[in-house]
Design a protein around this motif. Structure first.
Motif, PDB file in Angstrom:
ATOM      1  N   GLU A 183      15.687  50.861  49.172  1.00 14.31           N
ATOM      2  CA  GLU A 183      14.263  51.251  49.127  1.00 14.31           C
ATOM      3  C   GLU A 183      13.827  51.656  47.729  1.00 14.31           C
ATOM      4  N   TYR A 194       6.692  49.289  50.980  1.00 20.12           N
ATOM      5  CA  TYR A 194       7.560  50.284  51.625  1.00 20.12           C
ATOM      6  C   TYR A 194       8.764  50.652  50.746  1.00 20.12           C
TER       7      TYR A 194
ATOM      8  N   PRO B  44       3.406  60.300  48.135  1.00 18.11           N
ATOM      9  CA  PRO B  44       4.152  59.063  48.365  1.00 18.11           C
ATOM     10  C   PRO B  44       3.203  57.904  48.693  1.00 18.11           C
ATOM     11  N   ASN B  47       3.371  56.792  54.516  1.00 17.67           N
ATOM     12  CA  ASN B  47       3.869  57.920  55.301  1.00 17.67           C
ATOM     13  C   ASN B  47       5.382  57.796  55.346  1.00 17.67           C
ATOM     14  N   ARG B  48       6.057  58.739  54.722  1.00 21.17           N
ATOM     15  CA  ARG B  48       7.484  58.593  54.453  1.00 21.17           C
ATOM     16  C   ARG B  48       8.291  59.474  55.399  1.00 21.17           C
ATOM     17  N   THR B  50      11.193  61.767  56.626  1.00 19.82           N
ATOM     18  CA  THR B  50      12.010  62.709  55.848  1.00 19.82           C
ATOM     19  C   THR B  50      13.296  63.112  56.560  1.00 19.82           C
ATOM     20  N   ALA B  76      15.517  52.611  55.253  1.00 17.18           N
ATOM     21  CA  ALA B  76      14.609  52.840  54.130  1.00 17.18           C
ATOM     22  C   ALA B  76      14.483  51.522  53.369  1.00 17.18           C
ATOM     23  N   GLY B  95      13.339  58.122  54.183  1.00 22.42           N
ATOM     24  CA  GLY B  95      12.813  57.268  53.123  1.00 22.42           C
ATOM     25  C   GLY B  95      12.094  56.043  53.644  1.00 22.42           C
ATOM     26  N   MET B  97       9.297  53.730  55.734  1.00 25.27           N
ATOM     27  CA  MET B  97       7.852  53.813  55.943  1.00 25.27           C
ATOM     28  C   MET B  97       7.601  53.960  57.441  1.00 25.27           C
ATOM     29  N   LYS B 134       1.393  59.972  53.134  1.00 26.03           N
ATOM     30  CA  LYS B 134       0.836  59.147  52.053  1.00 26.03           C
ATOM     31  C   LYS B 134      -0.177  59.955  51.224  1.00 26.03           C
TER      32      LYS B 134
END
Lengths: 398, 398
Positions: A183, A194, B44, B47-48, B50, B76, B95, B97, B134
């Motif tokens: 990534e 992404y 970021p 929308n990541r 975690t 990721a 990581g 999306m 995001k």
């Protein structure tokens, strides 16, 4: 899960001596001395004149002489010239060696000069004035710098004075910074919607640069075989592997398995702290250490300052600075069974106290917030409420 | 003779803009930004996720679903995969999306996984948990770093994130450090009994290195013609000449005459301070500045920190750190009409106050003493007695 103090203890127990190397004096700033340096002669090496003027024998002044014949002029670096009569003087310059026949320097400001004669225009003359005496700073063979001392600009001067053109300094560990994961793309590439760019490895490298370590960087792809092969090479060629991310419960985290297969023993995994709970630390049976910091960049940054740098200083024998504390500037609540490393901005108040102003971020992964702060404040694990005015330890970063 | 404040004012009025240059991002640590850097997309950028675990739609949990079919696994960097039914989930990694059809991440620790099914083992799930949204840190086109900011490791991370591989930074002035006098020999030479080794120039160079200036060094012999010729070349090729010694009343000090002939105008000579009274400062009509520090190495070191570095920071537009003060730790008497720069060791006391402990030397030329200290304390001119517990400004050095 272990405490911050336990993790620190395990890490410091792995402090290793990487030996010493000889480097040119000119490149030694910021390194740590691995030898004791002695004065090759007295410092200053002779009774050194500290004012431009004349050199006289004070006995003449006691005898009432107030006008002196200038017998000769002696510049700095010249062979000293003696007087033969009491009413003679030597016109002499700053930095010159005091001739044996004189003992007192009278500066130009206190003289009237005319036709080869110097006449006093002051009564305030003391025997021995304006002389920096031989050996006053250091005696021949006295130590001017010692093992474990950080080479600062002031120490540079001492070392130059005694003519050390090459210095034995502590060797620094060879460090490689690994990033991992498909990534992440390099900074000069355009990430897909992404993907994101690598950044954490550059920050780690920058911190190491501040500590004179020129670390290499390597990116591992999400490929089990490649990871194992590259980790093996790193373990053979470096003293320390710094990883950020890649050691978690994730399905594609091939690194833990590879480390195990390569005989890297886990010394701990998970520390009671936020950020940085999933911090992994291990040791290869041939010596190399693996600091596997969490993927969250703020956690990596904190662990680097809280664990890696103290380990580095212990390894190179650098005398540690005393730990800093600061006064917390506002009330903080933290209701988790973790030691909280609060991001703060440090300031000095009118009483010369160091004050820590909390800067709230969007969560521990938010690096944008970190650029507005300059330290982590370490809040005790056993408490949840921290009052304004209380004092806690801080870990500053530049 | 002018005061310290007047000297400072004259010098800061000569702060000059040396322009900007483009350098590779990797070499930018410690430099000052000369451009504003904006986010090339949200940070970021999506929308990541975690936490490692599963991604679900929270509506399902509200409807009582507690076992989910794992429809797919998303690492990721992978293209996001959507669910089609409410009781489906995506096994997802840190990581990654967040797919549009889901809104909540449940970590592995809160799940039981078996035969392609994930069952909740907790009731404490909040809609939207474990997601770094995001644009939460920075929005597209929002500034991430600005003109005048010092490039620190934390800023490095922000700059890498937005893909800036080359940076416009403030140019540093070109500096030459001159030493002079036949009484000085180089460090690799053996001085005669009335000579000493050069050291002051190395200290000045080291301080400049700490500020990212790679200064040249040149030694002038005691020869009027050579001095004039070399000074002329320096004025043509450098922005700043730093001299230590050579500008005094001494008979062999050819430098003042040469500077005058070369059209370097004296802006001041002599400052009401100790050490460093015979400090000379001038400007060539084409721009170059001449800081002629006194020959005494401690005076040079003080003037470098008290005058040159603030001038440098003003010139490169570096945001100045707030001045530091400290609590004087013992009584000091100083009965001269000069501002006294006391050599001190800084420490923190139990109240988090910065305390200055005077370290008495053998006189202002004693550099050996300076290695035991870390700041100068600036004591007011108009007073002679300074009490323990009083607060005065300090100028720290490394």
């Amino acid at each position: 899960m272990i405490t911050v103090e336990e993790a620190e203890k395990v890490i410091l127990a792995q402090a290793a001596d990487y030996g010493a190397e000889i480097i040119p004096f000119e490149l030694s700033l910021g390194r740590v001395l691995a030898e004791n340096i002695k004065a090759d002669r007295d410092l200053p090496p002779f009774n050194r004149v500290t004012m431009d003027g004349i050199a006289v024998n004070y006995n003449a002044i006691e005898d009432g002489v107030c006008t002196f014949k200038i017998k000769a002029t002696q510049a700095a670096g010249d062979e000293p010239v003696d007087i033969e009569e009491q009413d003679e003087c030597i016109e002499i310059m700053t930095g010159a060696m005091l001739p044996g026949s004189v003992d007192t320097i009278i500066r130009y400001e206190d003289l009237s000069l005319r036709a080869g004669l110097a006449t006093l225009v002051t009564n305030e003359i003391k025997r021995g004035q304006n002389i920096h005496y031989k050996g006053q700073d250091k005696k021949h063979n006295e130590q001017v710098a010692g093992i474990g001392q950080l080479i600062t600009p002031t120490l540079i001067s001492m070392i130059a004075s005694v003519g050390e053109t090459e210095l034995r300094v502590k060797k620094l560990p060879r460090v490689v910074i690994l990033s991992s994961g498909d990534e992440l793309v390099d900074i000069d590439q355009t990430p897909s919607p992404y993907q994101i760019r690598r950044s954490n490895n550059y920050t780690v490298k920058a911190v190491l640069t501040q500590h004179h370590i020129d670390a290499d960087m390597l990116h591992l792809p999400d490929d089990e075989l490649v990871i194992k092969k590259q980790l093996k090479t790193c373990l053979e060629n470096y003293d320390v592997i710094l990883l950020s991310g890649g050691v978690s419960m994730g399905k594609f985290d091939h690194i833990p398995k590879a480390l195990e297969e390569l005989k890297v023993e886990q010394l701990f995994y998970k520390v009671q702290q936020r950020p940085g709970k999933p911090f992994w630390f291990g040791k290869h049976n041939k010596g190399p250490l693996v600091f596997a910091f969490p993927g969250n960049p703020v956690a990596t940054f904190m662990c680097l300052h809280r664990y890696f740098l103290p380990w580095l200083n212990a390894s190179i024998g650098k005398k540690q600075k005393l730990a800093l504390s600061a006064v917390l500037n506002s009330r903080i609540s933290f209701h988790h069974p973790l030691k909280y490393f609060l991001q703060v901005k440090l300031q000095q108040n009118e009483y010369c106290q160091l004050v820590a102003i909390p800067v709230e971020g969007n969560g521990s992964g938010d690096f944008a917030n970190l650029t507005d702060t300059d330290a982590f404040m370490e809040l005790p694990l056993e408490r949840n409420e921290f009052k304004k005015g209380e004092v806690f330890k801080v870990w500053p970063f530049a």
